[in-house]
Each structure stands twice: as C-alpha cells, then as structure tokens.
Scaffold this active site. Structure first.
Site, PDB file in Angstrom:
ATOM      1  N   THR A  42      55.913  97.633  11.165  1.00  0.00           N
ATOM      2  CA  THR A  42      54.786  98.312  10.520  1.00  0.00           C
ATOM      3  C   THR A  42      53.878  97.303   9.826  1.00  0.00           C
ATOM      4  O   THR A  42      52.721  97.621   9.551  1.00  0.00           O
ATOM      5  CB  THR A  42      55.311  99.306   9.466  1.00  0.00           C
ATOM      6  OG1 THR A  42      56.271  98.614   8.666  1.00  0.00           O
ATOM      7  CG2 THR A  42      55.980 100.506  10.129  1.00  0.00           C
ATOM      8  N   SER A  97      68.656  68.550   7.278  1.00  0.00           N
ATOM      9  CA  SER A  97      69.165  69.911   7.086  1.00  0.00           C
ATOM     10  C   SER A  97      70.661  69.935   7.336  1.00  0.00           C
ATOM     11  O   SER A  97      71.154  69.233   8.242  1.00  0.00           O
ATOM     12  CB  SER A  97      68.469  70.850   8.072  1.00  0.00           C
ATOM     13  OG  SER A  97      69.189  72.055   8.173  1.00  0.00           O
ATOM     14  N   GLY A 156      68.553  83.038  13.258  1.00  0.00           N
ATOM     15  CA  GLY A 156      68.475  83.878  14.458  1.00  0.00           C
ATOM     16  C   GLY A 156      69.178  85.221  14.329  1.00  0.00           C
ATOM     17  O   GLY A 156      69.417  85.900  15.317  1.00  0.00           O
ATOM     18  N   SER A 157      69.507  85.631  13.107  1.00  0.00           N
ATOM     19  CA  SER A 157      70.178  86.921  12.918  1.00  0.00           C
ATOM     20  C   SER A 157      69.208  88.009  12.495  1.00  0.00           C
ATOM     21  O   SER A 157      69.628  89.116  12.167  1.00  0.00           O
ATOM     22  CB  SER A 157      71.245  86.815  11.825  1.00  0.00           C
ATOM     23  OG  SER A 157      72.270  85.983  12.253  1.00  0.00           O
ATOM     24  N   LEU A 190      67.483  87.831   9.725  1.00  0.00           N
ATOM     25  CA  LEU A 190      67.548  87.909   8.255  1.00  0.00           C
ATOM     26  C   LEU A 190      66.513  86.985   7.613  1.00  0.00           C
ATOM     27  O   LEU A 190      66.592  86.676   6.429  1.00  0.00           O
ATOM     28  CB  LEU A 190      68.963  87.559   7.770  1.00  0.00           C
ATOM     29  CG  LEU A 190      70.070  88.475   8.310  1.00  0.00           C
ATOM     30  CD1 LEU A 190      71.444  88.004   7.839  1.00  0.00           C
ATOM     31  CD2 LEU A 190      69.836  89.927   7.906  1.00  0.00           C
ATOM     32  N   SER A 215      65.664  83.685   8.106  1.00  0.00           N
ATOM     33  CA  SER A 215      65.978  82.318   7.697  1.00  0.00           C
ATOM     34  C   SER A 215      64.700  81.478   7.674  1.00  0.00           C
ATOM     35  O   SER A 215      64.556  80.570   6.849  1.00  0.00           O
ATOM     36  CB  SER A 215      67.006  81.699   8.644  1.00  0.00           C
ATOM     37  OG  SER A 215      66.516  81.743   9.964  1.00  0.00           O
ATOM     38  N   ASP A 238      58.406  89.243   5.834  1.00  0.00           N
ATOM     39  CA  ASP A 238      59.527  88.364   5.479  1.00  0.00           C
ATOM     40  C   ASP A 238      59.204  87.526   4.243  1.00  0.00           C
ATOM     41  O   ASP A 238      60.031  87.370   3.344  1.00  0.00           O
ATOM     42  CB  ASP A 238      59.861  87.449   6.665  1.00  0.00           C
ATOM     43  CG  ASP A 238      60.086  88.245   7.944  1.00  0.00           C
ATOM     44  OD1 ASP A 238      60.363  89.453   7.844  1.00  0.00           O
ATOM     45  OD2 ASP A 238      59.958  87.657   9.035  1.00  0.00           O
ATOM     46  N   TYR A 296      58.126  90.328  21.022  1.00  0.00           N
ATOM     47  CA  TYR A 296      57.453  90.653  19.748  1.00  0.00           C
ATOM     48  C   TYR A 296      55.935  90.696  19.975  1.00  0.00           C
ATOM     49  O   TYR A 296      55.254  91.636  19.575  1.00  0.00           O
ATOM     50  CB  TYR A 296      57.819  89.596  18.696  1.00  0.00           C
ATOM     51  CG  TYR A 296      57.290  89.893  17.313  1.00  0.00           C
ATOM     52  CD1 TYR A 296      58.078  90.547  16.377  1.00  0.00           C
ATOM     53  CD2 TYR A 296      55.999  89.513  16.927  1.00  0.00           C
ATOM     54  CE1 TYR A 296      57.603  90.824  15.095  1.00  0.00           C
ATOM     55  CE2 TYR A 296      55.518  89.785  15.658  1.00  0.00           C
ATOM     56  CZ  TYR A 296      56.324  90.435  14.746  1.00  0.00           C
ATOM     57  OH  TYR A 296      55.843  90.707  13.483  1.00  0.00           O
TER      58      TYR A 296
END
Ligand code: GLA
Length: 360
Positions: free
Chosen positions: A18, A50, A103-104, A106, A108, A151, A203
């Site tokens: 949305t 990292s 890649g979940s 969430l 990142s 996000d 997407y």
C-alpha cells in the site's frame, strides 16, 4: 572518537504493497537490530566491514550509483544520498553487525541504511522524515530497488509496545498501542527461510500493475479512489491489474479495521483480518508461495487467531497471532507440516514491538 548507531528491522502487521499506492500501513519495529560503528578519519573514503560477509569494501566519498554493488551498496547509497542533499560525509572505517536476517522480508536493508545514516550524520539535525527519504533515495536510486517508504519509516519511528499507523500521502505516523501480551496473546514470527530469486522483478511488476490500474480510472494513485468503493475499478482494462488494485483498496480498509480492533484489544478480530489479508495477497495480489500458504494455513488450522505473510512477498516470514496457551502447539504443527512437505525447517520466535533507530 568512535560513533555507534543502531536501527531495527520491522514486521508489517498489515497494509502490504500500500505504501507506493499512497495508502496506509501498520508496522512495528523488531527487537533485532543492525549496529553501525564508525571510526572517522581524514580519509576520502570509507572502508566497510560486515559480520555477514568476508572482506573489506572501499567506498570513495564521491561514489556514484553503479560503483558499489552487493551488501555494501546500502551504505554507499546513503553516502551518495547525503552528499546529493548537500551534507558532508566523514571518511574512516565502518563495521557492521546485524541480528536482522537478510532476505527474510524483515527489512535488513532499511535497518542498515538507517543505522549507517545515523552514524554518518551524528551531530547534524536531520528529522526522521527526511532521514527516511534519504534512506529511500539510497535504495531507489543507488541500489536500484523501487521500494516505498514503509521500511525506513518503521525502522526510524518504531517504539516499544507501539504499532505505527502510517499515512503515505501525508507521511503522518501515529502511534497505536500494540501489546498482545497484556491480553495473553503472542505474535509468532515464522521465518520460512524461503528466498525467492525473482523478487525484484515481481515487485516492480506489481507496482506497474497498480500504476496502470490508477491510470485506467484517471487518477495518479489508487489512494484517490479509496472512498469510491470497489466499483471504481470497473474502468480497469486488464483483469489482472484490476485484481491487484482490489487488493490495495481492500488492504487499506483492513488497516483501519485492525486499528479499530486493537483499540478494543480484540485480538480475535485482529487475527481474522490478518487471515483475510493473507487470502487477498494470495488470490488478488499474487505474491505468496505454496510454502508460505502452507505455513499460514497450518497456523490457523492449529488454532492461531490469524496468520499472514508479512513484507514484500515470494517467501520470507509469516506472522501469527496466537493465544499464549496455544503458541507451542501452533509452532509444532507448523514445523511438522513444513517438514512433511519437504521444505526447510522454519525459524519460529515470539516477537514484539521494540524501539526505533537511535545512537548506541
Ligand atoms: C517491501 C518494500 C516496502 C513495501 C513492502 C510491501 O518491504 O520495501 O516499501 O512496499 O515490500 O508492503
């Protein structure tokens, strides 16, 4: 002087796809965070390490889109976006540690962008909305992912025991109390560990469908026909575009319905709306997978109040609202169904709304 800044991943409770349609979402920030530690120097570059990757990536402060790819591109994108906005950026070395799985679904990437931005701008006053826009610009124009603002706003505005009602037209962020534990309900986060290879092109295709549907009915964004009812979509030529747009309009309504149910602490109702959202993402928006459907359906059949995929789609995580005394049974049922179908073992945790980005 060492500078440390951290930012969380997010779970979107409801309001999927949305954001770029200028609608509404209701995310929470997660307890899992990404930490960026900066040791500034007089160098004209940043050297970035990292804990999730081998080696060191050198980012010249004059970096341009295309120079850096892979995980470090999120940091390079932030450097570029800050300089494009007229801010000076320090050189030095950066180290990144993260608890947010990559890649979940969430976020990142937003956690890394917002943490890097915080570390690189310590001492500057940039408000959270401008930070979100800078991080989004990094992701859209440097990394090349055409994502909305969900996000970054979640990571920057998150607060304990609070969901964020975001209106993507006005960019207002309103707190909504979210504390299922006070009602003996838990929010299960079920990471399928399924990663979809074509997520970026899918997407972008969904975004184009929504734009075509809006153009067919003569508006710039689907937000403008939210109050007109679903018959407003009669003018959409392509039936697939019409289904995609129907998801967006019904999903916006579900965001309002969840906010109302949360205000009544009615988690049974919230759960039912979660499940309806999953069905809409499966049947109208076409972004779930057989694996994800199995997890959501099994959770509900085993007694969850409701379950839905969260995030951009094509894998990633399912969230389920479950009465405390059912949580172990629901987790066990999901594990055994997933195993029987031959998929990877999911990672199942209990989660909650946590604080947003901050120093330290
Ligand atoms: C991804 C994008 C967000 C949003 C969600 C779907 O997470 O980064 O901008 O579009 O998908 O709700």
């Amino acid at each position: 002087m060492t500078i440390r800044y951290s930012a969380p991943g997010r779970v979107n409770l409801i309001g999927e796809h949305t954001d770029y349609n200028l609608g509404w979402s209701l995310p929470i920030a997660l307890p899992q965070r990404t930490v960026v530690t900066l040791d500034p120097s007089d160098s004209d570059a940043l050297e970035v390490r990292s804990d999730g990757a081998d080696g060191v990536v050198r980012i010249p402060l004059t970096t341009k889109p295309g120079d850096v790819t892979g995980w470090a591109s999120y940091v390079a994108g932030v450097v570029w976006a800050l300089r494009m906005a007229g801010h000076s950026v320090p050189g030095g070395s950066i180290s990144i540690t993260s608890e947010v799985p990559i890649g979940s679904g969430l976020s990142s990437s937003a956690a890394l962008e917002c943490a890097a931005l915080g570390a690189l701008t310590s001492g500057l006053h940039i408000d959270r909305l401008d930070r979100a826009r800078l991080a989004q610009r990094a992701e859209n124009e440097y990394v090349g992912a055409p994502t909305g603002l969900l996000d970054q706003l979640s990571s920057l505005f998150g607060a304990a025991s609070t969901a964020l009602l975001i209106d993507f037209r006005t960019l207002s962020v309103s707190p909504v109390p979210f504390d299922p534990s006070a009602s003996d309900v838990v929010l299960l986060l079920i990471d399928s560990r399924q990663r979809h290879g074509h997520v970026d092109s899918e997407y972008a295709a969904r975004r184009l469908s929504c734009e075509r549907a809006a153009a067919d009915v003569g508006v710039v964004s689907l937000r403008e026909i939210q109050d007109r009812g679903l018959s407003a979509l009669d003018g959409v030529t392509d039936p697939v575009d019409a289904r995609r747009a129907r998801h967006v309009l019904t999903e916006n309504q579900r965001v309002f319905d969840v906010v109302a149910a949360l205000n009544d602490s009615d988690f049974t109702k919230v759960g039912r709306i979660f499940t309806a959202s999953h069905v809409s993402m499966r049947d109208d928006f076409g972004i779930t997978t057989a694996h994800i459907d199995l997890i959501a359906d099994t959770a509900v059949a085993a007694g969850a109040l409701g379950a839905r995929m969260t995030g951009g789609g094509f894998g990633g995580c399912v969230i389920a609202l479950v009465a405390l005394d059912q949580a172990d049974a629901v987790g066990a049922a999901v594990r055994s169904a997933v195993r029987a179908a031959g998929y990877d073992e999911p990672v199942i945790t209990r989660t909650f709304a946590a604080d947003g980005a901050m120093p330290g």
